[in-house]
Each structure stands twice: as structure tokens, then as C-alpha cells.
Design an enzyme around this catalytic site. Sequence first.
Site, PDB file in Angstrom:
ATOM      1  N   GLU A  69       0.842  -1.193   0.000  1.00  0.00           N
ATOM      2  CA  GLU A  69       0.000   0.000   0.000  1.00  0.00           C
ATOM      3  C   GLU A  69       0.877   1.242   0.000  1.00  0.00           C
ATOM      4  O   GLU A  69       2.022   1.218   0.459  1.00  0.00           O
ATOM      5  CB  GLU A  69      -0.904  -0.018   1.243  1.00  0.00           C
ATOM      6  CG  GLU A  69      -1.896   1.129   1.302  1.00  0.00           C
ATOM      7  CD  GLU A  69      -2.920   0.960   2.426  1.00  0.00           C
ATOM      8  OE1 GLU A  69      -3.841   1.790   2.519  1.00  0.00           O
ATOM      9  OE2 GLU A  69      -2.800  -0.017   3.199  1.00  0.00           O
ATOM     10  N   ASN A 113     -12.263  -1.474  -1.011  1.00  0.00           N
ATOM     11  CA  ASN A 113     -11.539  -2.043   0.118  1.00  0.00           C
ATOM     12  C   ASN A 113     -12.212  -1.620   1.422  1.00  0.00           C
ATOM     13  O   ASN A 113     -12.551  -0.448   1.596  1.00  0.00           O
ATOM     14  CB  ASN A 113     -10.089  -1.535   0.128  1.00  0.00           C
ATOM     15  CG  ASN A 113      -9.391  -1.848   1.449  1.00  0.00           C
ATOM     16  OD1 ASN A 113      -8.989  -2.983   1.687  1.00  0.00           O
ATOM     17  ND2 ASN A 113      -9.271  -0.852   2.324  1.00  0.00           N
ATOM     18  N   GLU A 114     -12.410  -2.576   2.297  1.00  0.00           N
ATOM     19  CA  GLU A 114     -13.003  -2.299   3.615  1.00  0.00           C
ATOM     20  C   GLU A 114     -14.176  -1.320   3.490  1.00  0.00           C
ATOM     21  O   GLU A 114     -14.238  -0.286   4.150  1.00  0.00           O
ATOM     22  CB  GLU A 114     -11.944  -1.791   4.592  1.00  0.00           C
ATOM     23  CG  GLU A 114     -10.907  -2.848   4.912  1.00  0.00           C
ATOM     24  CD  GLU A 114      -9.969  -2.496   6.061  1.00  0.00           C
ATOM     25  OE1 GLU A 114     -10.090  -1.379   6.628  1.00  0.00           O
ATOM     26  OE2 GLU A 114      -9.116  -3.330   6.399  1.00  0.00           O
ATOM     27  N   TYR A 159      -6.404  -9.051  11.660  1.00  0.00           N
ATOM     28  CA  TYR A 159      -5.058  -8.824  12.170  1.00  0.00           C
ATOM     29  C   TYR A 159      -4.914  -9.411  13.568  1.00  0.00           C
ATOM     30  O   TYR A 159      -5.827  -9.307  14.398  1.00  0.00           O
ATOM     31  CB  TYR A 159      -4.747  -7.327  12.216  1.00  0.00           C
ATOM     32  CG  TYR A 159      -4.521  -6.707  10.854  1.00  0.00           C
ATOM     33  CD1 TYR A 159      -3.268  -6.758  10.244  1.00  0.00           C
ATOM     34  CD2 TYR A 159      -5.561  -6.091  10.168  1.00  0.00           C
ATOM     35  CE1 TYR A 159      -3.062  -6.195   8.994  1.00  0.00           C
ATOM     36  CE2 TYR A 159      -5.368  -5.516   8.924  1.00  0.00           C
ATOM     37  CZ  TYR A 159      -4.108  -5.581   8.336  1.00  0.00           C
ATOM     38  OH  TYR A 159      -3.902  -5.027   7.094  1.00  0.00           O
ATOM     39  N   GLU A 193      -5.868  -9.230   3.693  1.00  0.00           N
ATOM     40  CA  GLU A 193      -5.086  -8.510   4.707  1.00  0.00           C
ATOM     41  C   GLU A 193      -5.040  -9.374   5.954  1.00  0.00           C
ATOM     42  O   GLU A 193      -6.079  -9.671   6.556  1.00  0.00           O
ATOM     43  CB  GLU A 193      -5.686  -7.134   5.030  1.00  0.00           C
ATOM     44  CG  GLU A 193      -5.513  -6.109   3.928  1.00  0.00           C
ATOM     45  CD  GLU A 193      -5.901  -4.694   4.347  1.00  0.00           C
ATOM     46  OE1 GLU A 193      -5.754  -4.349   5.552  1.00  0.00           O
ATOM     47  OE2 GLU A 193      -6.377  -3.940   3.471  1.00  0.00           O
ATOM     48  N   GLN A 228       2.502  -6.062   5.492  1.00  0.00           N
ATOM     49  CA  GLN A 228       2.718  -5.679   4.119  1.00  0.00           C
ATOM     50  C   GLN A 228       4.156  -6.003   3.723  1.00  0.00           C
ATOM     51  O   GLN A 228       4.942  -6.413   4.562  1.00  0.00           O
ATOM     52  CB  GLN A 228       2.430  -4.198   3.936  1.00  0.00           C
ATOM     53  CG  GLN A 228       0.947  -3.853   4.099  1.00  0.00           C
ATOM     54  CD  GLN A 228       0.642  -2.410   3.729  1.00  0.00           C
ATOM     55  OE1 GLN A 228       1.449  -1.696   3.133  1.00  0.00           O
ATOM     56  NE2 GLN A 228      -0.530  -1.971   4.106  1.00  0.00           N
TER      57      GLN A 228
END
Length: 516
Positions: free
Chosen positions: A49, A196-197, A264, A320, A369
Site C-alpha cells: 500500500e 476495500n473495507e 489482524y 489482509e 505488508q
Amino acid sequence: MKHVNRLLALAAFAIGGTAAFAQTTVPVVVGAPEKDIVISKHIYGHFSEHLGHCIYDGFWVNENLNVPKKDRIRLDIVDALKKIKIPNLRWPGGCFADEYHWRDGIGPRKQRPVMINTNWGNVTEDNSFGTHEFLELCSLLGTEPYITGNVGSGTVEEMSKWVEYLNFDGVSPVTGIRKQNGHEKPFNVSFWGVGNESWGCGGNMSPEFYASQFKRYATFCKNYPNAQLKKIASGPNVDDYRWTETLMKEVPSWLMWGLSLHYYTVPKDWGNKGSATQFDEKEYFTTMQKCLYMDELVTKHSAIMDKYDPKKHVSLVVDEWGIWTNVEPGTNGAFLYQQNSMRDALVAATTLNIFNNHADRVRMANLAQTINVLQALVLTDKEKMLLTPTYHVFDLYQVHQNAHQLKLHFASPDYSVGDQKIPAVNGSASQDSSGAIHISLVNLDASKKISISALLPANAGAKVSARVLTAAAFNSYNSFDEPNKVVPAAFSDFKKDGSQLAVTLPPISVVVLTIQ
């Protein structure tokens, strides 16, 4: 199941036969290849990103930096990532994707407008790294691009024209611009994220509203010859099962190649995530406990998907994932720069084992990432570059890419801290096109060796080789002063006798065995 139980009993007998002995030695049965289940190479994907120093001062460096480069793409990083065969790279975000307008990143660089990155520190970017630069990077890496389109602040027309610009091999206004910008033939990009999201930074949408938006955007993102699109919907945040239910109910499976999932592993909580390197065994244990939650998430989201898509046409795309800690002291809090320890390697190995074991539904994933951000593979400091323990896990596990899944049947002993316990051992296995069997095993226990006695398939080869990744402590890490503190090594603590393979796993270790 009776057959598996019988094999487990035989394995236990082969290693001693007594209950007391079986408690210290884990019998494992390696099943036959799952007929139609292949561990997609795209499970081993990555994410870059516009955030901190992932793109700028990561992949894309100042022309005066004394490192090998093509244009401004840093080639020592390219070489490192080629070595582990990264199959795809997701770009430009993340939250950044829904404020990115692709036309600002094409054409002569000096004429490109600057922009403010409002999600990650309000830094000003010059748009020197745009669509052509990203696709040149993918070409150098030998990897497939995965582009996330702007749904949050963009338009249907904008995303549709981006697809046309990249994929149409004919005459149109945007393909004419592409040719003026130096690329006569189309790029043929197949993987496209539609936002995204969208439940959060991508628009704070309801699942019903986003389902409608996805259908609009996906309809106008056209398939062109040699570029059949794999359209990936913005899926749920962690355990938002209602989001998954709504998308699977409202969106036809033929329109949606994949549904994303974001999760996460946060060692403490979102207010104070915890240090990347300064933590005790209790915090280490809690981190691994949270990491293992991925299996429940994948299982439950997959069950909902099975309800509407029993033939599994739609892929679960965990685009992610990774560990998220506090930033390193003295660094910009918005840049998400964190160190990477042996704990991170165990998070990576455990998570990849989970994905391998769910390969019938999970067909793509992207670690967050690639460089200098979150659970990075590579850290840089001007000319210096180091490979993290997480990088070495991806190196060890590349043997599973596009191999047939093998089931491992075993009951793990417990790893206990206080009154809490988790499985000490996790693993996955596969058989590649040459017939070689690969078994990846993780021992999470911080202090105990664990013995494994594996009953192999009857046609398993005679030769065994293995590598191990371990460290003196779970918070050991590679620094620019000691870049090789945590690296893989040859492993020999195993013995094969016929179809029986005995292995002793060190504490906090990742072991990958190959039988051929």
C-alpha cells in the site's frame, strides 16, 4: 473416520504403545492426496500500500540512492522476492485505494498532480509511482498484479476505464493514452478488488448498500480477450458474519470470483497493541492464541459461503492478515513501521498452515505488508536491507504452492500458560507434481521439545531432507547490526523407518520436511 482412528492407533503403537509414552510423542497420520484440492500459489500473495515507506523508499527509491535499480525500482528487493516466488502483489491499498485516482498516476511524471495521503499521515505524494510503474514492478517480480479499484470516492466510469486502459487491445480514447504512455499492448490484469473495507475506511457502507454497489461496479468492469476478470468483493471485517451472509445472498456467484476477509493479530488491544520485541511469555501466548482464531473465522465464513455456493465457485480471499503491534519508538506513528521477531514467524507459519488446510475455499491471501510496514518481509534503512523471520517462513513454505493438499490427522498436546491452553503443534502437508511430499510443522511451545511420529502414505519416497527456523527466544529478531540472527538452517533431528517418520521439533520452531 474409523480408518483414520485405526491408523492413529497403529501410529501410537509403533512409537511405544503405552499411554504415558503417547503423551510425549504425537502420532500423526499423513493422508492420501485430496483429489481435487490444490493449495493455490495465490495463498502466498503480498500487499503493498501507499503507506509509510512501503512504496516510496521501499520499492521505489530516490534515483541517487546507491543500490541496484531499474528506473527507481530497487532490484535487491526484487531479487529477494523472486527467490520466494511471490505469486501476486496487491496495490494501491488498503484504505489508500479508495482515495486514489488512477489518472493522476500516468503520463510524464513531472506533469502528474501531487496528492495528500489522508489515511496515512497526511503526507504529500508526487504520484511518481503509478500504474505503469507498478506493472513494471510486477513484470520484474514475475508476479500477477492485484489492483484494488476506488469505490469509496471514485465512480463506476473511473474504474471501468482503468480496466479498459489496462486490458483492451483495440482503439479507444484510453487505449490511445496508454500507447502514448509507452505501452502498445494491453497488460491483461485479471485480479481486481472492487473497493476495500467498504464497511469502514472505504465508505462506512452497510452490507446491503455495498452489495448493490458491487453489482454496479462489477457489471461495468468488462472482460476483454486474454483478460477474464477475477472480481473480488470487499468482504467482512473479522467476525461480521452478517456481511458475508448478505453478500453471498445478494451477489450471484458468477459475478464474484472472490470475497475478501481481513483479520489482524493484535497482541494486546487496539489502544495499546504491544511492542514488537519487548514482551513476556504471557503476551507471546496470547498473541498465538489470537493468531489461531483465524481458523475459526475461516471455518465459519466458509460455512456461510457453502450455504449459497455449495460448489465453491467463490474464493475466500484473506487479502489482509498478519500481526499488528505498536510502531518502533521514534518512528512516525502513521507509517506503521514495526520490527519482526521469531513470534512473527510463528504467526506467519501457523496462519499459512490454516490457509493450506482450508485450500478448498481459501484460494488467495495477502500478508500485510511487503516492505517496512506491519509484518514486513523486508526492512530497509537507506542502502541497507534485511530479510525478516517472516520472509524466511515464506521461503520455507513455497514448496506448497500449487501442490495437492494432504490431510494431517493428529491430536496436538497442549501448550499452557496459567489457566489458558492452546494446541502446541499445528501443521499442513502437500504433494507436488514430482510426487514429493512436503510437511510443515510448527511447535508453539516456548520451552518444550515435541516428538512427532508420522505414518506416511505407502508410496512415500525414501529420501528425507528438512530445514528449520528457530531462535534463542521468541522475541529474537534480525537487525541491521545482526541481519542473520534468525535464519533457516539444515535440520536433521528425524529418522525414517519404512513408512514411519520420527521427528523432534525444537521449542518455538518451524520445520519443513520433504520426502521424495
